[in-house]
Design a protein around this motif. Sequence first.
Motif, PDB file in Angstrom:
ATOM      1  N   LYS A 175       0.896  -1.126   0.079  1.00  0.00           N
ATOM      2  CA  LYS A 175       0.015   0.045   0.010  1.00  0.00           C
ATOM      3  C   LYS A 175       0.882   1.293   0.064  1.00  0.00           C
ATOM      4  O   LYS A 175       0.556   2.087  -0.731  1.00  0.00           O
ATOM      5  CB  LYS A 175      -0.873   0.023   1.203  1.00  0.00           C
ATOM      6  CG  LYS A 175      -1.966  -1.079   1.056  1.00  0.00           C
ATOM      7  CD  LYS A 175      -2.800  -0.980   2.431  1.00  0.00           C
ATOM      8  CE  LYS A 175      -3.838  -1.976   2.494  1.00  0.00           C
ATOM      9  NZ  LYS A 175      -4.866  -2.045   3.508  1.00  0.00           N
ATOM     10  N   GLY A 176       2.003   1.033   0.785  1.00  0.00           N
ATOM     11  CA  GLY A 176       2.945   2.386   0.819  1.00  0.00           C
ATOM     12  C   GLY A 176       3.524   2.723  -0.567  1.00  0.00           C
ATOM     13  O   GLY A 176       3.316   3.672  -0.919  1.00  0.00           O
ATOM     14  N   ILE A 177       3.753   1.602  -1.081  1.00  0.00           N
ATOM     15  CA  ILE A 177       4.548   1.744  -2.608  1.00  0.00           C
ATOM     16  C   ILE A 177       3.628   2.344  -3.399  1.00  0.00           C
ATOM     17  O   ILE A 177       3.625   3.239  -4.289  1.00  0.00           O
ATOM     18  CB  ILE A 177       5.274   0.675  -2.743  1.00  0.00           C
ATOM     19  CG1 ILE A 177       6.278   0.177  -1.948  1.00  0.00           C
ATOM     20  CG2 ILE A 177       5.760   0.898  -4.423  1.00  0.00           C
ATOM     21  CD1 ILE A 177       7.633  -0.224  -2.289  1.00  0.00           C
ATOM     22  N   LEU A 178       2.286   1.822  -3.486  1.00  0.00           N
ATOM     23  CA  LEU A 178       1.405   1.951  -4.413  1.00  0.00           C
ATOM     24  C   LEU A 178       0.710   3.666  -4.186  1.00  0.00           C
ATOM     25  O   LEU A 178       0.495   4.318  -5.087  1.00  0.00           O
ATOM     26  CB  LEU A 178       0.170   1.208  -4.649  1.00  0.00           C
ATOM     27  CG  LEU A 178       0.359  -0.370  -5.025  1.00  0.00           C
ATOM     28  CD1 LEU A 178      -0.709  -1.243  -4.675  1.00  0.00           C
ATOM     29  CD2 LEU A 178       0.682  -0.095  -6.270  1.00  0.00           C
ATOM     30  N   GLY A 179       0.779   3.730  -2.964  1.00  0.00           N
ATOM     31  CA  GLY A 179       0.141   5.148  -2.554  1.00  0.00           C
ATOM     32  C   GLY A 179       1.199   6.230  -2.693  1.00  0.00           C
ATOM     33  O   GLY A 179       0.577   7.548  -2.502  1.00  0.00           O
ATOM     34  N   ASP A 180       2.382   6.066  -2.662  1.00  0.00           N
ATOM     35  CA  ASP A 180       3.506   7.043  -2.668  1.00  0.00           C
ATOM     36  C   ASP A 180       4.250   7.116  -4.203  1.00  0.00           C
ATOM     37  O   ASP A 180       5.120   6.435  -4.305  1.00  0.00           O
ATOM     38  CB  ASP A 180       4.197   7.171  -1.755  1.00  0.00           C
ATOM     39  CG  ASP A 180       5.031   8.488  -1.221  1.00  0.00           C
ATOM     40  OD1 ASP A 180       5.422   9.013  -2.370  1.00  0.00           O
ATOM     41  OD2 ASP A 180       5.775   8.373  -0.142  1.00  0.00           O
ATOM     42  N   GLU A 181       4.035   8.196  -5.032  1.00  0.00           N
ATOM     43  CA  GLU A 181       4.703   8.301  -6.409  1.00  0.00           C
ATOM     44  C   GLU A 181       6.199   8.751  -6.114  1.00  0.00           C
ATOM     45  O   GLU A 181       6.752   8.616  -7.185  1.00  0.00           O
ATOM     46  CB  GLU A 181       3.603   9.248  -7.357  1.00  0.00           C
ATOM     47  CG  GLU A 181       2.399   8.380  -7.606  1.00  0.00           C
ATOM     48  CD  GLU A 181       2.825   7.397  -8.476  1.00  0.00           C
ATOM     49  OE1 GLU A 181       3.575   7.231  -9.330  1.00  0.00           O
ATOM     50  OE2 GLU A 181       1.901   6.558  -8.492  1.00  0.00           O
ATOM     51  N   ASN A 182       6.178   9.286  -5.097  1.00  0.00           N
ATOM     52  CA  ASN A 182       7.712  10.039  -4.690  1.00  0.00           C
ATOM     53  C   ASN A 182       8.797   9.031  -4.587  1.00  0.00           C
ATOM     54  O   ASN A 182       9.821   9.278  -4.329  1.00  0.00           O
ATOM     55  CB  ASN A 182       7.557  10.981  -3.672  1.00  0.00           C
ATOM     56  CG  ASN A 182       6.599  12.256  -4.122  1.00  0.00           C
ATOM     57  OD1 ASN A 182       6.759  12.725  -5.362  1.00  0.00           O
ATOM     58  ND2 ASN A 182       5.811  12.571  -3.240  1.00  0.00           N
ATOM     59  N   LEU A 210       5.796  -7.179  -5.609  1.00  0.00           N
ATOM     60  CA  LEU A 210       5.931  -5.840  -6.320  1.00  0.00           C
ATOM     61  C   LEU A 210       6.834  -5.679  -7.494  1.00  0.00           C
ATOM     62  O   LEU A 210       7.171  -4.545  -7.939  1.00  0.00           O
ATOM     63  CB  LEU A 210       6.364  -4.960  -4.953  1.00  0.00           C
ATOM     64  CG  LEU A 210       5.604  -4.933  -3.966  1.00  0.00           C
ATOM     65  CD1 LEU A 210       6.490  -4.062  -2.755  1.00  0.00           C
ATOM     66  CD2 LEU A 210       4.351  -3.915  -4.167  1.00  0.00           C
ATOM     67  N   GLY A 211       7.393  -6.780  -8.054  1.00  0.00           N
ATOM     68  CA  GLY A 211       8.333  -6.662  -8.856  1.00  0.00           C
ATOM     69  C   GLY A 211       7.807  -5.805 -10.347  1.00  0.00           C
ATOM     70  O   GLY A 211       8.439  -5.103 -10.740  1.00  0.00           O
ATOM     71  N   GLU A 212       6.666  -6.169 -10.652  1.00  0.00           N
ATOM     72  CA  GLU A 212       6.115  -5.368 -11.649  1.00  0.00           C
ATOM     73  C   GLU A 212       5.705  -4.066 -11.490  1.00  0.00           C
ATOM     74  O   GLU A 212       6.293  -2.998 -12.345  1.00  0.00           O
ATOM     75  CB  GLU A 212       4.753  -5.824 -12.090  1.00  0.00           C
ATOM     76  CG  GLU A 212       3.950  -5.346 -13.315  1.00  0.00           C
ATOM     77  CD  GLU A 212       2.713  -6.086 -13.768  1.00  0.00           C
ATOM     78  OE1 GLU A 212       1.846  -5.310 -14.281  1.00  0.00           O
ATOM     79  OE2 GLU A 212       2.763  -7.254 -13.310  1.00  0.00           O
ATOM     80  N   ILE A 213       5.655  -3.527 -10.421  1.00  0.00           N
ATOM     81  CA  ILE A 213       5.407  -2.227  -9.974  1.00  0.00           C
ATOM     82  C   ILE A 213       6.738  -1.261  -9.842  1.00  0.00           C
ATOM     83  O   ILE A 213       6.927  -0.189 -10.286  1.00  0.00           O
ATOM     84  CB  ILE A 213       4.546  -1.821  -8.680  1.00  0.00           C
ATOM     85  CG1 ILE A 213       3.152  -2.466  -8.939  1.00  0.00           C
ATOM     86  CG2 ILE A 213       4.580  -0.353  -8.160  1.00  0.00           C
ATOM     87  CD1 ILE A 213       2.413  -2.711  -7.569  1.00  0.00           C
TER      88      ILE A 213
END
Length: 162
Positions: free
Chosen positions: A2-9, A37-40
Amino acid sequence: QKGILGDENIKALVFIDDMVASGGTVIGHLDQLNLDLGEILGEREILVVVGVICGTGDGIENCQNHIDNSNFPFKIVLRVCDVIDSGHKVFAAESKIFEDHEVTKALSMARKYGARINNRHPLGYHDGQLLIVFKDNCPNNSLPIIWGSANDPKWTPLFKRN
């Protein structure tokens, strides 16, 4: 996730580990990270940095080979502060811990009591034979006689493994 998906920075993920001995733990976590999370990470070009306090030459080589040959969709950088050579194995020929006339007796004792603590790895995981202790833990590649406990005979460790 969620943290990675929710933060574009987010531009990098940094993982710190105390020890790489065989490399299995780092390899397992990188494979799981890839599944989760590899794809993201690849799409967003997020760098993955693995920082390690110390590691054996073999373990570092195993990790680097896995990184180089696994075709992860994201970039991984492995950095190790202190590389441990085979001379750090307590009973290796290159070790400076024991005098030649002491090695056989010390090895016999470490095997005997180490087997009562950890029958599968009496000299440490993957025959680590290390004497490494960190502030909060002791790697399982270190001799079990310094971190393990047993009841028969009673054995109390100098440094309890968490």
